[in-house]
Design an enzyme around this catalytic site. Structure first.
Site, PDB file in Angstrom:
ATOM      1  N   CYS A 264      56.173 -40.054  19.598  1.00 36.28           N
ATOM      2  CA  CYS A 264      56.706 -40.249  18.252  1.00 36.28           C
ATOM      3  C   CYS A 264      58.233 -40.282  18.284  1.00 36.28           C
ATOM      4  CB  CYS A 264      56.228 -39.117  17.343  1.00 36.28           C
ATOM      5  SG  CYS A 264      56.897 -39.207  15.673  1.00 36.28           S
TER       6      CYS A 264
ATOM      7  N   CYS B 108      61.343 -34.226  12.950  1.00 35.79           N
ATOM      8  CA  CYS B 108      60.277 -33.867  12.017  1.00 35.79           C
ATOM      9  C   CYS B 108      59.852 -32.408  12.191  1.00 35.79           C
ATOM     10  CB  CYS B 108      59.077 -34.793  12.212  1.00 35.79           C
ATOM     11  SG  CYS B 108      57.579 -34.263  11.366  1.00 35.79           S
TER      12      CYS B 108
ATOM     13  N   CYS C 271      54.804 -31.774  14.726  1.00 34.76           N
ATOM     14  CA  CYS C 271      53.946 -31.735  15.920  1.00 34.76           C
ATOM     15  C   CYS C 271      54.671 -30.961  17.012  1.00 34.76           C
ATOM     16  CB  CYS C 271      53.611 -33.143  16.389  1.00 34.76           C
ATOM     17  SG  CYS C 271      52.575 -34.057  15.234  1.00 34.76           S
TER      18      CYS C 271
ATOM     19  N   CYS D 117      52.644 -42.297  11.707  1.00 38.20           N
ATOM     20  CA  CYS D 117      52.551 -41.001  12.360  1.00 38.20           C
ATOM     21  C   CYS D 117      51.301 -40.964  13.224  1.00 38.20           C
ATOM     22  CB  CYS D 117      52.504 -39.899  11.299  1.00 38.20           C
ATOM     23  SG  CYS D 117      52.160 -38.246  11.940  1.00 38.20           S
TER      24      CYS D 117
ATOM     25  N   GLN E 187      38.840 -30.290   3.940  1.00 40.65           N
ATOM     26  CA  GLN E 187      39.385 -30.167   5.289  1.00 40.65           C
ATOM     27  C   GLN E 187      40.044 -31.469   5.737  1.00 40.65           C
ATOM     28  OE1 GLN E 187      39.808 -27.663   7.230  1.00 40.65           O
ATOM     29  NE2 GLN E 187      38.320 -26.071   6.741  1.00 40.65           N
TER      30      GLN E 187
ATOM     31  N   TYR F  36      36.140 -18.032  -0.981  1.00 40.66           N
ATOM     32  CA  TYR F  36      37.192 -19.052  -0.832  1.00 40.66           C
ATOM     33  C   TYR F  36      36.526 -20.407  -0.576  1.00 40.66           C
ATOM     34  CZ  TYR F  36      39.690 -14.692   0.368  1.00 40.66           C
ATOM     35  OH  TYR F  36      40.180 -13.406   0.400  1.00 40.66           O
TER      36      TYR F  36
ATOM     37  N   GLU G  96      35.618 -19.292  -5.873  1.00 39.37           N
ATOM     38  CA  GLU G  96      36.883 -19.968  -5.593  1.00 39.37           C
ATOM     39  C   GLU G  96      37.786 -19.836  -6.813  1.00 39.37           C
ATOM     40  OE1 GLU G  96      40.039 -21.957  -4.580  1.00 39.37           O
ATOM     41  OE2 GLU G  96      38.443 -21.789  -3.079  1.00 39.37           O
TER      42      GLU G  96
ATOM     43  N   CYS H  72      42.517 -20.290   9.792  1.00 38.98           N
ATOM     44  CA  CYS H  72      43.490 -21.243  10.318  1.00 38.98           C
ATOM     45  C   CYS H  72      44.758 -20.523  10.760  1.00 38.98           C
ATOM     46  CB  CYS H  72      43.813 -22.313   9.282  1.00 38.98           C
ATOM     47  SG  CYS H  72      44.480 -21.632   7.740  1.00 38.98           S
TER      48      CYS H  72
END
Length: 397
Positions: A20, A26, A29, A103, A227, A256, A277, A352
């Site tokens: 990239c 940026c 990544c 991207c 997701q 959640y 939720e 996550c």
């Protein structure tokens, strides 16, 4: 799925050059300077470091093709020093826009649509928003695409409801991109880092798209959570449901729950699913998703998960299994306290953020649970993020 090698860079081997051109500016990544096998090895080590004390960490599940996996793309709009309209991402920890045409992690269709909108703006006398002055029309463009259905939603986030040449702009955009199935105007005139505002107007189509995941169809609206990597989401959800070892008799709480994805996917193997939720838009989508998929043994509530669980427990509700997928900040102390009060037989914790997950696991293990399995999944190749599924069971006394 092809098994990724876990070996890293060999002695003397040069690091690959990032593909990239804006990699360093940026900052999105963080691991693009590593070969993919090396990235997986690095993430495996991070999970081992933070969660290895709770039990054996299974080999990470990587992607066969770790590029263009993001089905949701959002671009900020502004102008450069010469007054030219630019679009892209905010440089890490700043509000300085790094211009991006394409991207390696984003959906290619979304990138092309954003590029077209940027090119069309001058001829339609549309201006980009200026954060310093609070003037201008377009702040962001959000594109969501259903990878299995091909449906595309474009959300124009504007600072003002005044949309010069609206009908002609819509017609030209649809002519150039007939794949767009719905177009929404979102108004955000607040001084905020939030992308979407509260007011929405559907300009074309139904105002939502659908996608198929694990054999079920889900409705996705501009504000609802879904997701970002659907390929790995199937891997993640199938692993989470497999860990639950359902017999068909369980009552399940999906905390959640977002738009109800994992709970609805699990519904065919259990007696009852209850989703909780706090996002009202997501709950509305979850209820619709249940109806459209013909699921009759699932219900969804809009509430804080911890508060709802304590109240439900007081009324005699005690789930056999709790599936939880909290935001990056992890669970609240109140939710964990409620969980330890309700005492389900099993907990499946999807995270996550392994740092906040490790924090929460310490509380749960001190409260009478034992970690049975830890499975990392690479949901975001080329970034430092890693998703984990952890199975816990209540220790018999």
């Amino acid at each position: 799925m092809e098994k990724e090698k876990q070996s890293g860079k060999q002695p003397g081997e040069a690091a690959p050059r990032p593909q990239c051109p804006v990699y360093r500016k940026c900052g999105g990544c963080q691991l693009q300077n590593m070969e993919y096998a090396r990235q997986l090895s690095y993430k495996q080590g991070q999970v081992q470091k933070l969660l290895g004390g709770f039990g054996r960490v299974q080999p990470i599940l990587g992607m066969e093709n770790p590029y263009h996996y993001r089905n949701k793309v959002q671009a900020a709009f502004g102008t450069d020093r010469r007054g030219k309209i630019i679009s892209g991402v905010y440089q890490s920890s700043t509000h300085r826009i790094v211009p991006v045409d394409s991207c390696l992690t984003e959906d290619e269709t979304a990138d092309r649509i954003i590029g077209t909108i940027r090119q069309m703006m001058p001829s339609f006398h549309l201006t980009a928003y200026d954060e310093r002055t609070g003037r201008g029309f377009l702040r962001h463009v959000l594109v969501k695409r259903g990878f299995s259905t091909g449906e595309v939603m474009v959300v124009l986030v504007a600072a003002t409801p005044v949309f010069p040449g609206k009908n002609h702009f819509i017609a030209e955009l649809r002519r150039r991109h007939p794949e767009i199935t719905t177009l929404v105007l979102n108004r955000n005139d607040a001084f905020t880092s939030m992308v979407l505002g509260e007011k929405e107007t559907v300009l074309f189509g139904p105002g939502y798209i659908r996608d198929t995941l694990c054999g079920m169809t889900f409705r996705i609206s501009p504000k609802s959570f879904y997701q970002i990597n659907p390929v790995q989401t199937e891997v993640l959800y199938r692993e989470a449901i497999r860990q639950c070892r359902f017999t068909g008799e369980e009552t399940v709480l999906d905390a959640y729950c977002g738009t109800g994805t994992i709970g609805l996917i699990a519904s065919s193997g259990v007696r009852r699913v209850t989703g909780v939720e706090i996002n009202r838009d997501a709950v509305r989508d979850a209820r619709r998703n249940a109806r459209e998929n013909g699921v009759e043994n699932a219900e969804f509530f809009c509430a804080d998960a911890g508060e709802w669980m304590l109240q439900a427990a007081g009324e005699g509700y005690t789930p056999d299994v709790v599936m939880m997928d909290p935001p990056r900040a992890g669970s609240s102390r109140e939710f964990l306290a409620a969980l330890l009060t309700v005492k389900p037989e099993r907990i499946v914790y999807i995270s996550c953020n392994i740092e906040t997950q490790a924090r929460d696991l310490r509380i749960l293990t001190q409260g009478g649970y034992q970690v049975r399995r830890i499975q990392p999944v690479d949901m975001f190749p080329h970034t430092s993020h890693v998703e984990t599924v952890v199975l816990m069971s209540r220790v018999s006394k």
